[in-house]
Design a protein around this motif. Structure first.
Motif, PDB file in Angstrom:
ATOM      1  N   SER A 124      -3.286 -11.142 -15.111  1.00 20.69           N
ATOM      2  CA  SER A 124      -1.981 -11.704 -15.447  1.00 20.69           C
ATOM      3  C   SER A 124      -0.944 -10.601 -15.346  1.00 20.69           C
ATOM      4  CB  SER A 124      -1.997 -12.317 -16.854  1.00 20.69           C
ATOM      5  OG  SER A 124      -2.294 -11.341 -17.816  1.00 20.69           O
ATOM      6  N   GLY A 125       0.306 -11.016 -15.432  1.00 23.31           N
ATOM      7  CA  GLY A 125       1.392 -10.044 -15.303  1.00 23.31           C
ATOM      8  C   GLY A 125       1.791  -9.887 -13.852  1.00 23.31           C
ATOM      9  N   ARG A 126       2.044  -8.670 -13.434  1.00 18.76           N
ATOM     10  CA  ARG A 126       2.503  -8.389 -12.074  1.00 18.76           C
ATOM     11  C   ARG A 126       1.326  -8.341 -11.103  1.00 18.76           C
ATOM     12  NH1 ARG A 126       7.403  -3.954 -12.676  1.00 18.76           N
ATOM     13  NH2 ARG A 126       8.714  -5.207 -14.049  1.00 18.76           N
ATOM     14  N   THR A 127       0.701  -9.478 -10.907  1.00 18.94           N
ATOM     15  CA  THR A 127      -0.493  -9.520 -10.068  1.00 18.94           C
ATOM     16  C   THR A 127      -0.195  -9.224  -8.607  1.00 18.94           C
ATOM     17  OG1 THR A 127      -0.258 -11.906  -9.839  1.00 18.94           O
ATOM     18  CG2 THR A 127      -1.682 -11.118 -11.610  1.00 18.94           C
ATOM     19  N   PHE A 128       1.075  -9.332  -8.202  1.00 18.34           N
ATOM     20  CA  PHE A 128       1.428  -9.013  -6.826  1.00 18.34           C
ATOM     21  C   PHE A 128       1.204  -7.546  -6.523  1.00 18.34           C
ATOM     22  CE2 PHE A 128       5.291  -6.693  -7.666  1.00 18.34           C
ATOM     23  CZ  PHE A 128       5.751  -7.204  -8.870  1.00 18.34           C
ATOM     24  N   TRP A 150      -7.744  -8.003  -2.640  1.00 21.17           N
ATOM     25  CA  TRP A 150      -7.202  -9.206  -3.255  1.00 21.17           C
ATOM     26  C   TRP A 150      -6.743 -10.245  -2.239  1.00 21.17           C
ATOM     27  CZ3 TRP A 150      -8.449 -10.895  -7.594  1.00 21.17           C
ATOM     28  CH2 TRP A 150      -7.697 -11.829  -8.290  1.00 21.17           C
ATOM     29  N   ASN A 151      -6.060  -9.830  -1.200  1.00 22.54           N
ATOM     30  CA  ASN A 151      -5.528 -10.790  -0.232  1.00 22.54           C
ATOM     31  C   ASN A 151      -6.537 -11.193   0.839  1.00 22.54           C
ATOM     32  OD1 ASN A 151      -2.990 -11.024  -1.438  1.00 22.54           O
ATOM     33  ND2 ASN A 151      -2.256  -9.174  -0.417  1.00 22.54           N
ATOM     34  N   SER A 207      -7.768 -17.490  -5.965  1.00 19.27           N
ATOM     35  CA  SER A 207      -6.388 -17.004  -5.929  1.00 19.27           C
ATOM     36  C   SER A 207      -5.452 -17.857  -6.780  1.00 19.27           C
ATOM     37  CB  SER A 207      -5.871 -16.972  -4.489  1.00 19.27           C
ATOM     38  OG  SER A 207      -5.929 -18.279  -3.924  1.00 19.27           O
ATOM     39  N   VAL A 208      -5.775 -19.109  -6.957  1.00 18.13           N
ATOM     40  CA  VAL A 208      -4.928 -19.979  -7.770  1.00 18.13           C
ATOM     41  C   VAL A 208      -5.026 -19.580  -9.235  1.00 18.13           C
ATOM     42  CG1 VAL A 208      -4.525 -22.342  -8.546  1.00 18.13           C
ATOM     43  CG2 VAL A 208      -5.082 -21.893  -6.147  1.00 18.13           C
ATOM     44  N   LYS A 209      -6.218 -19.247  -9.661  1.00 19.63           N
ATOM     45  CA  LYS A 209      -6.442 -18.864 -11.056  1.00 19.63           C
ATOM     46  C   LYS A 209      -6.291 -17.365 -11.293  1.00 19.63           C
ATOM     47  CE  LYS A 209      -9.649 -22.694 -11.942  1.00 19.63           C
ATOM     48  NZ  LYS A 209     -11.013 -23.071 -12.379  1.00 19.63           N
ATOM     49  N   ASN A 210      -6.021 -16.601 -10.226  1.00 15.71           N
ATOM     50  CA  ASN A 210      -5.936 -15.138 -10.345  1.00 15.71           C
ATOM     51  C   ASN A 210      -7.172 -14.569 -11.021  1.00 15.71           C
ATOM     52  OD1 ASN A 210      -3.500 -14.547  -9.059  1.00 15.71           O
ATOM     53  ND2 ASN A 210      -2.308 -14.953 -10.898  1.00 15.71           N
ATOM     54  N   THR A 211      -8.296 -15.083 -10.621  1.00 18.89           N
ATOM     55  CA  THR A 211      -9.559 -14.712 -11.265  1.00 18.89           C
ATOM     56  C   THR A 211     -10.575 -14.217 -10.241  1.00 18.89           C
ATOM     57  OG1 THR A 211      -9.216 -16.292 -13.068  1.00 18.89           O
ATOM     58  CG2 THR A 211     -11.479 -15.563 -12.663  1.00 18.89           C
ATOM     59  N   MET A 212     -11.220 -13.125 -10.597  1.00 20.22           N
ATOM     60  CA  MET A 212     -12.330 -12.577  -9.808  1.00 20.22           C
ATOM     61  C   MET A 212     -13.622 -12.880 -10.554  1.00 20.22           C
ATOM     62  SD  MET A 212     -13.071  -8.612  -8.679  1.00 20.22           S
ATOM     63  CE  MET A 212     -13.119  -8.008 -10.361  1.00 20.22           C
ATOM     64  N   TYR A 213     -14.656 -13.171  -9.790  1.00 13.63           N
ATOM     65  CA  TYR A 213     -15.942 -13.514 -10.384  1.00 13.63           C
ATOM     66  C   TYR A 213     -17.029 -12.534  -9.954  1.00 13.63           C
ATOM     67  CZ  TYR A 213     -13.554 -17.967 -11.081  1.00 13.63           C
ATOM     68  OH  TYR A 213     -12.642 -18.934 -11.431  1.00 13.63           O
ATOM     69  N   ASP A 227      -3.482   0.896  -4.724  1.00 17.63           N
ATOM     70  CA  ASP A 227      -3.286   1.801  -3.594  1.00 17.63           C
ATOM     71  C   ASP A 227      -4.391   1.639  -2.566  1.00 17.63           C
ATOM     72  OD1 ASP A 227      -2.958   3.891  -1.858  1.00 17.63           O
ATOM     73  OD2 ASP A 227      -2.720   5.413  -3.416  1.00 17.63           O
ATOM     74  N   PRO A 228      -4.082   1.081  -1.404  1.00 17.86           N
ATOM     75  CA  PRO A 228      -5.122   0.880  -0.389  1.00 17.86           C
ATOM     76  C   PRO A 228      -5.831   2.170   0.012  1.00 17.86           C
ATOM     77  CG  PRO A 228      -3.141  -0.312   0.200  1.00 17.86           C
ATOM     78  CD  PRO A 228      -2.796   0.543  -0.994  1.00 17.86           C
ATOM     79  N   SER A 229      -5.101   3.259   0.119  1.00 15.98           N
ATOM     80  CA  SER A 229      -5.725   4.503   0.597  1.00 15.98           C
ATOM     81  C   SER A 229      -6.793   4.986  -0.379  1.00 15.98           C
ATOM     82  CB  SER A 229      -4.675   5.588   0.825  1.00 15.98           C
ATOM     83  OG  SER A 229      -4.038   5.918  -0.390  1.00 15.98           O
ATOM     84  N   THR A 230      -6.522   4.905  -1.658  1.00 17.05           N
ATOM     85  CA  THR A 230      -7.524   5.358  -2.632  1.00 17.05           C
ATOM     86  C   THR A 230      -8.677   4.367  -2.736  1.00 17.05           C
ATOM     87  OG1 THR A 230      -6.302   4.346  -4.466  1.00 17.05           O
ATOM     88  CG2 THR A 230      -5.840   6.659  -3.972  1.00 17.05           C
ATOM     89  N   PHE A 231      -8.376   3.089  -2.593  1.00 20.73           N
ATOM     90  CA  PHE A 231      -9.454   2.111  -2.670  1.00 20.73           C
ATOM     91  C   PHE A 231     -10.461   2.338  -1.545  1.00 20.73           C
ATOM     92  CE2 PHE A 231     -11.690  -1.555  -3.945  1.00 20.73           C
ATOM     93  CZ  PHE A 231     -12.058  -2.241  -2.796  1.00 20.73           C
ATOM     94  N   TYR A 232      -9.970   2.533  -0.326  1.00 13.99           N
ATOM     95  CA  TYR A 232     -10.893   2.690   0.800  1.00 13.99           C
ATOM     96  C   TYR A 232     -11.653   4.007   0.756  1.00 13.99           C
ATOM     97  CZ  TYR A 232      -9.262  -1.607   2.892  1.00 13.99           C
ATOM     98  OH  TYR A 232      -8.981  -2.924   3.126  1.00 13.99           O
TER      99      TYR A 232
END
Length: 128
Positions: free
Chosen positions: A25-29, A53-54, A74-80, A101-106
């Motif tokens: 929740s919050g600034r999920t973008f 996420w996308n 994505s509708v519920k903003n929930t990961m399982y 941050d994509p660079s750190t994630f990868y």
């Protein structure tokens, strides 16, 4: 800011299945990716797996793939985290975390420091 809340933990028996949820929740973008970690008593926290996420591209710790499946709504903003064939060694506190941050994630997705936001964790106990 982003807030994360996990749910779905509990006590199960060897061989059972369990599904954990992590709702953002919050600034999920701001979220680029989210991951699951776990920490067993007396052990270091370890990466279980994550997804972008996308695009929903998933990544798993080698030993987890096959028994554990990560997905999102994505509708519920929930990961399982769907876990099957659970073993006593899967007993741990499972936490979800968000990365911006994509660079750190990868490059470092298995490292805790890569993530900005963490949930409170949910206990999973597998009895033999």
């Amino acid at each position: 800011q982003v807030q994360l809340v996990e749910s779905g933990g509990g006590m199960v028996q060897t061989g059972d299945s369990l599904r954990l949820s992590c709702t953002a929740s919050g600034r999920t973008f701001m979220i680029y990716a989210m991951s699951w970690f776990r920490q067993a008593p007396g052990k270091e926290r370890e990466f279980v797996g994550g997804l972008t996420w996308n695009s929903e591209k998933t990544y798993y710790r080698d030993s987890m793939e096959g028994r554990f499946t990560i997905s999102r709504d994505s509708v519920k903003n929930t990961m399982y985290l769907q876990m099957s064939g659970l073993k006593p060694e899967d007993t741990a506190v499972y936490s979800c975390a968000a990365n911006r941050d994509p660079s750190t994630f990868y490059s470092r997705r298995s490292e805790s420091s890569t993530y900005d936001t963490w949930g409170q964790g949910t206990q999973v106990t597998v009895s033999s």
